[in-house]
Motif scaffolding. Structure first.
Motif, PDB file in Angstrom:
ATOM      1  N   ALA A 126       2.338   4.443  -2.939  1.00 33.66           N
ATOM      2  CA  ALA A 126       2.247   5.313  -4.110  1.00 33.66           C
ATOM      3  C   ALA A 126       1.844   4.536  -5.355  1.00 33.66           C
ATOM      4  O   ALA A 126       2.059   3.337  -5.447  1.00 33.66           O
ATOM      5  N   PRO A 127       1.274   5.239  -6.346  1.00 31.74           N
ATOM      6  CA  PRO A 127       0.977   4.610  -7.639  1.00 31.74           C
ATOM      7  C   PRO A 127       2.261   4.082  -8.280  1.00 31.74           C
ATOM      8  O   PRO A 127       3.348   4.605  -8.040  1.00 31.74           O
ATOM      9  N   ASP A 179       0.858  -1.175   0.000  1.00 32.79           N
ATOM     10  CA  ASP A 179       0.000   0.000   0.000  1.00 32.79           C
ATOM     11  C   ASP A 179       0.894   1.224   0.000  1.00 32.79           C
ATOM     12  O   ASP A 179       1.788   1.340   0.837  1.00 32.79           O
ATOM     13  N   THR A 211      -3.471   2.787  -5.369  1.00 36.13           N
ATOM     14  CA  THR A 211      -2.233   2.793  -4.602  1.00 36.13           C
ATOM     15  C   THR A 211      -1.998   1.488  -3.855  1.00 36.13           C
ATOM     16  O   THR A 211      -0.934   1.296  -3.293  1.00 36.13           O
TER      17      THR A 211
END
Length: 113
Positions: free
Chosen positions: A17-18, A15, A26
Motif C-alpha cells: 500500500a501507499p 511492495d 506502492t
C-alpha cells in the motif's frame, strides 16, 4: 551545504500500500546511507532506484548506488516524510566481479566493505 558522492545501499524492498494519502507509488525501498548514520534506515520510493539500476524494483535488495548527498545535514530522526527524500545524481554501482568489469569506482569502495 556540503554535497559529496555518497554510497546508498538498498537493504530491503516492500511492495504494498501507499505510505500516505499523497503517495501513488506502492513499492518502496529501505536504504542505508552510512555517511548519514550507520544504524538508521530510510524508507523511500523505489522508482528512482529501479530506473537507475535498469531492473525491477523487487530485484533491488542488496544493490548499491551513488548519489550526490548533503552529508553534513542528514534527515533528522523526527522526519516522518522519508519517502519524500530526493536522490540527486543517483546512479547504479554494479557489483564488483573479479576478472570482470574492472575495479570498483572510488565512490563504491566504501560500499564494498
Amino acid at each position: 551545504m556540503s554535497t559529496a558522492p555518497t554510497v546508498v545501499r538498498v537493504i530491503a524492498v516492500e511492495d504494498g500500500a501507499p505510505l500516505d494519502c499523497c503517495d501513488e507509488e506502492t513499492t518502496h525501498v529501505w536504504v542505508r546511507v552510512i555517511a548519514w548514520s550507520p544504524r538508521r534506515a530510510f524508507l523511500t520510493g523505489a522508482a528512482p532506484f529501479a530506473e537507475a539500476a535498469g531492473k525491477p524494483a523487487l530485484d533491488l535488495t542488496g544493490a548499491r548506488f551513488i548519489a550526490q548527498l548533503d552529508v553534513d545535514n542528514p534527515p533528522s530522526n523526527t522526519d516522518t516524510k522519508g519517502e519524500r527524500l530526493q536522490w540527486p545524481g543517483l546512479r547504479y554501482c554494479p557489483p564488483f566481479r573479479p576478472g570482470g568489469l574492472g575495479p570498483v569506482p572510488v565512490e563504491g569502495q566504501e560500499a564494498a566493505r
